[in-house]
Design an enzyme around this catalytic site. Sequence first.
Site, mmCIF file in Angstrom:
data_model
loop_
_atom_site.group_PDB
_atom_site.id
_atom_site.type_symbol
_atom_site.label_atom_id
_atom_site.label_comp_id
_atom_site.label_asym_id
_atom_site.label_seq_id
_atom_site.Cartn_x
_atom_site.Cartn_y
_atom_site.Cartn_z
ATOM 1 N N TYR A 146 -16.917 17.945 12.361
ATOM 2 C CA TYR A 146 -17.667 19.065 11.799
ATOM 3 C C TYR A 146 -18.398 19.816 12.901
ATOM 4 O O TYR A 146 -19.080 19.212 13.741
ATOM 5 C CB TYR A 146 -18.676 18.576 10.754
ATOM 6 C CG TYR A 146 -19.403 19.733 10.096
ATOM 7 C CD1 TYR A 146 -18.726 20.568 9.202
ATOM 8 C CD2 TYR A 146 -20.736 20.005 10.371
ATOM 9 C CE1 TYR A 146 -19.358 21.648 8.614
ATOM 10 C CE2 TYR A 146 -21.377 21.079 9.774
ATOM 11 C CZ TYR A 146 -20.696 21.901 8.897
ATOM 12 O OH TYR A 146 -21.315 22.969 8.313
ATOM 13 N N GLN A 210 -20.178 19.900 1.682
ATOM 14 C CA GLN A 210 -18.851 19.942 1.059
ATOM 15 C C GLN A 210 -17.743 19.641 2.059
ATOM 16 O O GLN A 210 -16.695 19.084 1.691
ATOM 17 C CB GLN A 210 -18.617 21.289 0.368
ATOM 18 C CG GLN A 210 -18.783 22.526 1.213
ATOM 19 C CD GLN A 210 -20.203 23.072 1.233
ATOM 20 O OE1 GLN A 210 -21.173 22.336 1.124
ATOM 21 N NE2 GLN A 210 -20.319 24.379 1.382
ATOM 22 N N ASN A 239 -27.148 20.241 9.462
ATOM 23 C CA ASN A 239 -28.488 20.286 8.894
ATOM 24 C C ASN A 239 -28.760 19.067 8.023
ATOM 25 O O ASN A 239 -27.959 18.116 7.983
ATOM 26 C CB ASN A 239 -28.681 21.598 8.115
ATOM 27 C CG ASN A 239 -27.705 21.730 6.953
ATOM 28 O OD1 ASN A 239 -27.105 20.756 6.489
ATOM 29 N ND2 ASN A 239 -27.521 22.957 6.471
ATOM 30 N N THR A 262 -32.430 19.265 17.230
ATOM 31 C CA THR A 262 -32.425 18.894 18.640
ATOM 32 C C THR A 262 -33.825 18.652 19.183
ATOM 33 O O THR A 262 -34.819 19.173 18.673
ATOM 34 C CB THR A 262 -31.721 19.977 19.474
ATOM 35 O OG1 THR A 262 -31.501 19.484 20.787
ATOM 36 C CG2 THR A 262 -32.562 21.242 19.554
ATOM 37 N N GLN A 284 -34.316 24.234 24.661
ATOM 38 C CA GLN A 284 -34.055 23.500 23.426
ATOM 39 C C GLN A 284 -34.779 24.120 22.241
ATOM 40 O O GLN A 284 -34.292 24.094 21.114
ATOM 41 C CB GLN A 284 -34.446 22.027 23.594
ATOM 42 C CG GLN A 284 -33.618 21.297 24.638
ATOM 43 C CD GLN A 284 -32.118 21.453 24.404
ATOM 44 O OE1 GLN A 284 -31.578 20.990 23.397
ATOM 45 N NE2 GLN A 284 -31.426 22.116 25.322
ATOM 46 N N HIS A 287 -32.927 26.617 19.932
ATOM 47 C CA HIS A 287 -31.941 26.181 18.947
ATOM 48 C C HIS A 287 -32.402 26.430 17.521
ATOM 49 O O HIS A 287 -31.615 26.840 16.658
ATOM 50 C CB HIS A 287 -31.668 24.680 19.097
ATOM 51 C CG HIS A 287 -30.614 24.341 20.087
ATOM 52 N ND1 HIS A 287 -29.274 24.522 19.844
ATOM 53 C CD2 HIS A 287 -30.692 23.805 21.327
ATOM 54 C CE1 HIS A 287 -28.570 24.122 20.896
ATOM 55 N NE2 HIS A 287 -29.417 23.692 21.815
ATOM 56 N N GLU A 353 -33.638 12.404 22.277
ATOM 57 C CA GLU A 353 -32.224 12.779 22.344
ATOM 58 C C GLU A 353 -31.863 13.143 23.787
ATOM 59 O O GLU A 353 -30.898 12.635 24.347
ATOM 60 C CB GLU A 353 -31.969 13.960 21.412
ATOM 61 C CG GLU A 353 -30.539 14.485 21.459
ATOM 62 C CD GLU A 353 -30.382 15.789 20.699
ATOM 63 O OE1 GLU A 353 -29.226 16.139 20.394
ATOM 64 O OE2 GLU A 353 -31.382 16.463 20.419
ATOM 65 N N HIS A 354 -32.642 14.058 24.370
ATOM 66 C CA HIS A 354 -32.487 14.449 25.772
ATOM 67 C C HIS A 354 -33.778 14.109 26.506
ATOM 68 O O HIS A 354 -34.855 14.530 26.068
ATOM 69 C CB HIS A 354 -32.253 15.952 25.913
ATOM 70 C CG HIS A 354 -31.182 16.513 25.037
ATOM 71 N ND1 HIS A 354 -31.461 17.159 23.846
ATOM 72 C CD2 HIS A 354 -29.843 16.538 25.184
ATOM 73 C CE1 HIS A 354 -30.323 17.559 23.289
ATOM 74 N NE2 HIS A 354 -29.327 17.197 24.081
ATOM 75 N N ASP A 387 -25.234 20.182 27.971
ATOM 76 C CA ASP A 387 -24.732 20.889 26.789
ATOM 77 C C ASP A 387 -23.340 21.461 27.015
ATOM 78 O O ASP A 387 -22.565 21.613 26.070
ATOM 79 C CB ASP A 387 -25.679 22.036 26.424
ATOM 80 C CG ASP A 387 -26.926 21.552 25.708
ATOM 81 O OD1 ASP A 387 -26.916 20.423 25.193
ATOM 82 O OD2 ASP A 387 -27.911 22.306 25.662
ATOM 83 N N GLU A 441 -20.227 -27.513 6.335
ATOM 84 C CA GLU A 441 -20.469 -26.342 5.495
ATOM 85 C C GLU A 441 -20.010 -26.561 4.052
ATOM 86 O O GLU A 441 -20.041 -25.628 3.253
ATOM 87 C CB GLU A 441 -19.766 -25.120 6.101
ATOM 88 C CG GLU A 441 -20.348 -24.711 7.450
ATOM 89 C CD GLU A 441 -19.795 -23.390 7.975
ATOM 90 O OE1 GLU A 441 -18.836 -22.866 7.374
ATOM 91 O OE2 GLU A 441 -20.339 -22.881 8.973
ATOM 92 N N HIS A 446 -11.154 -25.602 4.142
ATOM 93 C CA HIS A 446 -10.953 -25.071 5.487
ATOM 94 C C HIS A 446 -10.338 -26.134 6.388
ATOM 95 O O HIS A 446 -9.406 -25.869 7.157
ATOM 96 C CB HIS A 446 -12.287 -24.603 6.086
ATOM 97 C CG HIS A 446 -12.774 -23.295 5.558
ATOM 98 N ND1 HIS A 446 -13.018 -23.065 4.224
ATOM 99 C CD2 HIS A 446 -13.072 -22.133 6.212
ATOM 100 C CE1 HIS A 446 -13.451 -21.818 4.070
ATOM 101 N NE2 HIS A 446 -13.477 -21.229 5.260
#
Length: 457
Positions: A146, A210, A239, A262, A284, A287, A353-354, A387, A441, A446
Amino acid sequence: MTISPENPATTVTASLDFRSIDLRGRALSLAELRAAVPRAQHQTVADAEQKVLDIIAAVRSRGFAALGEFALAFDGVEQSHPRVPAAALAEALDSLDPAVRSALEESISRARRFAAAQRPADVDVELGDGAVVSQNWVPVGRVGLYVPGGLAVYPSSVIMNVVPAQAAGVPSVALASPPQKEFGGLPHPTILAAAALLGIDEVYAIGGAQAVAAFAYGIPGPGGEETLEPVDVVTGPGNIFVATAKRLVKGVVGIDSEAGTTEIAILADATARPDFVAADLISQAEHDPKAASVLVTDSAELAAAVDAELKRQAARTKHSERVVTALSGPQSGVVLVDDLEQGIAVCDAYAAEHLEIMTADAPAVAARIRNAGAIFVGDYSPVSLGDYCAGSNHVLPTSGTAAFSSGLNVTTFLRAVQLINYSRPALEEVSRHIVSLAGAEDLPGHGDAVTIRFAGE
């Protein structure tokens, strides 16, 4: 109201208020540090969950018809089928600005070199004569990638998602990006051009939750319509609705992460250049109004100089209103610390993140950081480099999740499959241990599954 002298049409409707959090003289626990660092008051997954559940249910029950309704409602686009025609992909690539094409090709080349080196080796371990255990790395069969729309265009995200999947050897790759009214209901042409450049011909004009639902469950093609086959893994940022959808379909498919808005943190001392620091914080902030920009420093003088630079540079940047909103939000600010030790502790608690390191002996400081999605070392490794052209991946964990998760990489699209190959003598050698453990066990069957192979001897 401030009018930018370089961009007269750009206005800053609010003054920039880059808040300060003073941790000097305080010995804080990890929990206290996590509570003290700037964080956004994000819309929660619970707020979006019912809407996303309804979207998923509609896509599962009504397929392409539901996607068409969402395209009209959310994107203002009338859509008969979301598949992007091959001719549109070819045209987008042919029409691409040569400078942009050259930049994308360079980014792809560097990303491919780094991704190829990430692929782990298969291993064979001989534990005895005739006793071999192997681990093979096997790519998933199909992935859905995506690429968001919104406030910016992200051909770089096409590269960051596609290249590691291809390096992993994934045989089937599909990509989705929101339809754009101004481009005839197709995704942005630069997105299409980047996909074509990478050899991706299965592209869909589908946005938001979707798209995630369509990838996770697939959509049959009644009446001669083309089928959208389900995938094994869904990756890519988005988002709150995209993040919520990924959470809700996790288990049906694998996901990379629930990436949020971000964020950048910069650990800097008195040796740092205020103009560099401010520019990187702004990079940043542009964004999204909710983007996070955080400075951690033991120098009050640097903090004051950066604040002045932020005001100067923010007034001149193209997206000044967006930048000022982000820098003035609760998610942004300067954290004042006693020394580098406390600064490192703050950065590990924040788990950015960064994370940029702008200190004396930056490589040594970077080596001590435990929690970050990606670490940018020194004055000439800004986040913008990562980036686009560093070769690293920019799909990274946000909101503190870098403390326990990794950025997108080749292993996101691989599975470690173990192979056990024992000969008869090799099994016999450990048979008594298996029987003993099975008895401990209370699972005698087994043990019987082993002893039956040697019955009558």
